[in-house]
Design a protein around this motif. Structure first.
Motif, PDB file in Angstrom:
ATOM      1  N   ALA A 110       0.592  -1.293   0.154  1.00 45.08           N
ATOM      2  CA  ALA A 110      -0.292  -0.181  -0.129  1.00 45.08           C
ATOM      3  C   ALA A 110       0.988   1.066   0.007  1.00 45.08           C
ATOM      4  N   GLN A 111       2.470   1.431   0.686  1.00 44.06           N
ATOM      5  CA  GLN A 111       2.549   2.213   0.812  1.00 44.06           C
ATOM      6  C   GLN A 111       3.591   2.552  -0.795  1.00 44.06           C
ATOM      7  N   ILE A 112       4.072   1.726  -1.218  1.00 47.44           N
ATOM      8  CA  ILE A 112       4.374   1.759  -2.642  1.00 47.44           C
ATOM      9  C   ILE A 112       2.836   2.226  -3.663  1.00 47.44           C
ATOM     10  N   LEU A 113       1.746   1.268  -3.326  1.00 43.11           N
ATOM     11  CA  LEU A 113       1.383   2.101  -4.637  1.00 43.11           C
ATOM     12  C   LEU A 113       0.440   3.796  -4.713  1.00 43.11           C
ATOM     13  N   LEU A 114       0.473   4.223  -2.654  1.00 43.28           N
ATOM     14  CA  LEU A 114      -0.634   4.846  -2.907  1.00 43.28           C
ATOM     15  C   LEU A 114       0.647   6.151  -3.268  1.00 43.28           C
ATOM     16  N   ALA A 115       2.086   5.416  -2.790  1.00 41.34           N
ATOM     17  CA  ALA A 115       3.056   6.536  -3.352  1.00 41.34           C
ATOM     18  C   ALA A 115       2.828   7.738  -4.664  1.00 41.34           C
ATOM     19  N   GLY A 116       2.251   6.874  -5.464  1.00 44.23           N
ATOM     20  CA  GLY A 116       2.780   7.627  -6.988  1.00 44.23           C
ATOM     21  C   GLY A 116       3.823   8.090  -7.408  1.00 44.23           C
ATOM     22  N   GLU A 117       3.844   8.954  -7.595  1.00 45.15           N
ATOM     23  CA  GLU A 117       5.150   9.726  -8.843  1.00 45.15           C
ATOM     24  C   GLU A 117       6.268   9.897  -7.052  1.00 45.15           C
ATOM     25  N   SER A 118       6.389  10.330  -6.100  1.00 44.79           N
ATOM     26  CA  SER A 118       7.064  10.371  -5.368  1.00 44.79           C
ATOM     27  C   SER A 118       7.813   9.634  -4.478  1.00 44.79           C
TER      28      SER A 118
END
Length: 159
Positions: A110-118
């Motif tokens: 979830a951390q990776i998927l919700l990071a977007g382009e950051s």
């Protein structure tokens, strides 16, 4: 930075830290637990700074790296633990006991998927890895009984 610290991900990380942090702190002791938190936060801010795209946003030394390191440390110390989890799917809600590997794996995903382009996901993943590694370094067991565990956690004896 803001997208990772929105309500769902930030609050779920806070709740998870409240549930598993005391168990890991009791197992490691305060000094080692603080070392895991500080080194995790330091790795997170360093990873973010190295991957920063040069935009004007400030690099912040925050709690999310420390939390991720604690989660990694808990996984390394208690790989057989189970977490009582509320699963919400449309029109269905229920409590399910999940292996901590699945639960924290879903958190990391979830951390990776919700990071977007950051680059924030790299900082969380790096801090998580620090927690995994430090538990190996701090493998000397403390004498005495294992600490009490939070409700909803079934923590087996450490490896």
């Amino acid at each position: 930075h803001r997208d990772l610290h929105s309500f769902p991900t930030r609050r779920s990380s806070d709740l998870l830290l409240v549930l598993i942090g005391p168990t890991l702190e009791g197992a490691l002791g305060r000094v080692r637990f603080c070392a895991v938190c500080l080194l995790g936060a330091l790795v997170a801010v360093t990873a973010r700074a190295l991957l920063h795209d040069g935009a004007s946003s400030a690099i912040v030394f925050g709690a999310s790296g420390a939390s991720a390191a604690v989660f990694g440390g808990y996984l390394a110390r208690y790989p057989g633990a189970r977490v009582l989890t509320m699963v919400l799917v449309p029109f269905i809600a229920g409590l399910v006991e999940l292996p901590v590997t699945l639960f924290l794996g879903a958190w990391l995903l979830a951390q990776i998927l919700l990071a977007g382009e950051s680059a924030s996901y790299v900082s969380h993943a790096g801090a998580f890895a620090v927690g995994l590694i430090l538990i190996g370094l701090f493998s000397a067991r403390r004498t005495g009984a294992e600490p009490a565990q939070a409700p909803g956690l079934r923590t087996p004896r450490p490896r």
